[in-house]
Scaffold this active site. Structure first.
Site: not given
Length: 251
Positions: A64, A145, A164
């Site tokens: 994780d 992104s 985000y």
């Protein structure tokens, strides 16, 4: 890709989407890959999807990335058992359905920050220092992104992306900071940020999929091609950032 033959790569978030496509592409290009994700069974299925002669070159391990102790444990294990990674692909990323102004959303916001920002920080820190200590050549890549350069307009178009874009703006700044710090340390390690537009993955919740189902989107394999392109560059060439959009994208 000759200099990367049989070298070890780490790919985070490798259980699906871009991470799985990149892990497969790297194995196909001659690297060994430690594939990390929370869903270990998906990693084993990914390994089994490879040709039988390549399956041993993909090593699945549960991790994780939002937990610093698990990150350090994974890197220590990779160093001791496999000789250490020369390539790191920071791919793991998540979103959560909320708005910045939604009461009681602290846990959701922290999950996104810890995965998208802190996970990159911890992995890059640990891998960079081990490459430097070995005196090896290395390449660290981050899946960013287009949302790291613009806050996508969601008013009357899409649900809120809340924190985000902020995490991706942070990655844009971190990528440049890494470039400067790697140079400061005189390390033979490259840094590359890859900024995809819309990609056909399951990172976004179903509420957003409803809005983007007819939108022009890239395939995860298109991003894997960009990763290989950056890795193929000569030792004197550093691709600092690649933006990849599908033809006809509305953003």
């Amino acid at each position: 890709m000759e200099r990367w033959q049989n070298k070890l790569a780490i790919v985070t978030g490798a259980s699906g989407g871009i991470g799985a496509a990149c892990a497969k592409a790297l194995v196909g290009a001659g690297l060994r890959v430690v594939a990390l994700a929370r869903r270990e069974q998906k990693l084993k299925e990914l390994r089994e999807s490879l040709p039988s002669n390549l399956q041993a070159n993909l090593i699945p391990r549960k991790c994780d990335v939002s937990k610093e102790d698990q990150v350090i444990d994974a890197i220590d294990w990779t160093e001791k058992q496999l000789g250490g990674a020369s390539v790191l692909l920071n791919n793991a990323g998540i979103t959560r359905e909320t708005e910045l102004v939604t009461p009681g959303n602290t846990q959701k916001i922290r999950e996104v920050i810890d995965t998208n920002v802190m996970g990159v920080l911890w992995f890059t820190r640990e891998v960079f220092n081990r490459i430097k200590a070995r005196g090896d050549e290395g390449h660290i890549l981050i899946i960013n992104s287009i949302a790291g350069h613009q806050v996508l307009n969601f008013i009357d178009v899409l649900p809120s992306f809340n924190i985000y874009p902020s995490t991706k703006f942070a990655i844009t700044a971190m990528t440049e900071t890494y470039r400067q710090e790697f140079q400061l340390h005189k390390a033979n390690v490259k840094i590359t940020g890859i900024c995809p537009g819309a990609v056909n993955t399951n990172i976004f919740p179903e509420e957003i999929h409803f809005f983007v189902k007819d939108m022009a989107r890239l395939k995860p394999e298109d991003i894997a091609d960009a990763v290989l392109y950056a890795l193929r560059t000569p030792s004197n060439v550093q691709i600092h950032e690649i933006t990849v959009k599908p033809v006809g994208e509305i953003f």
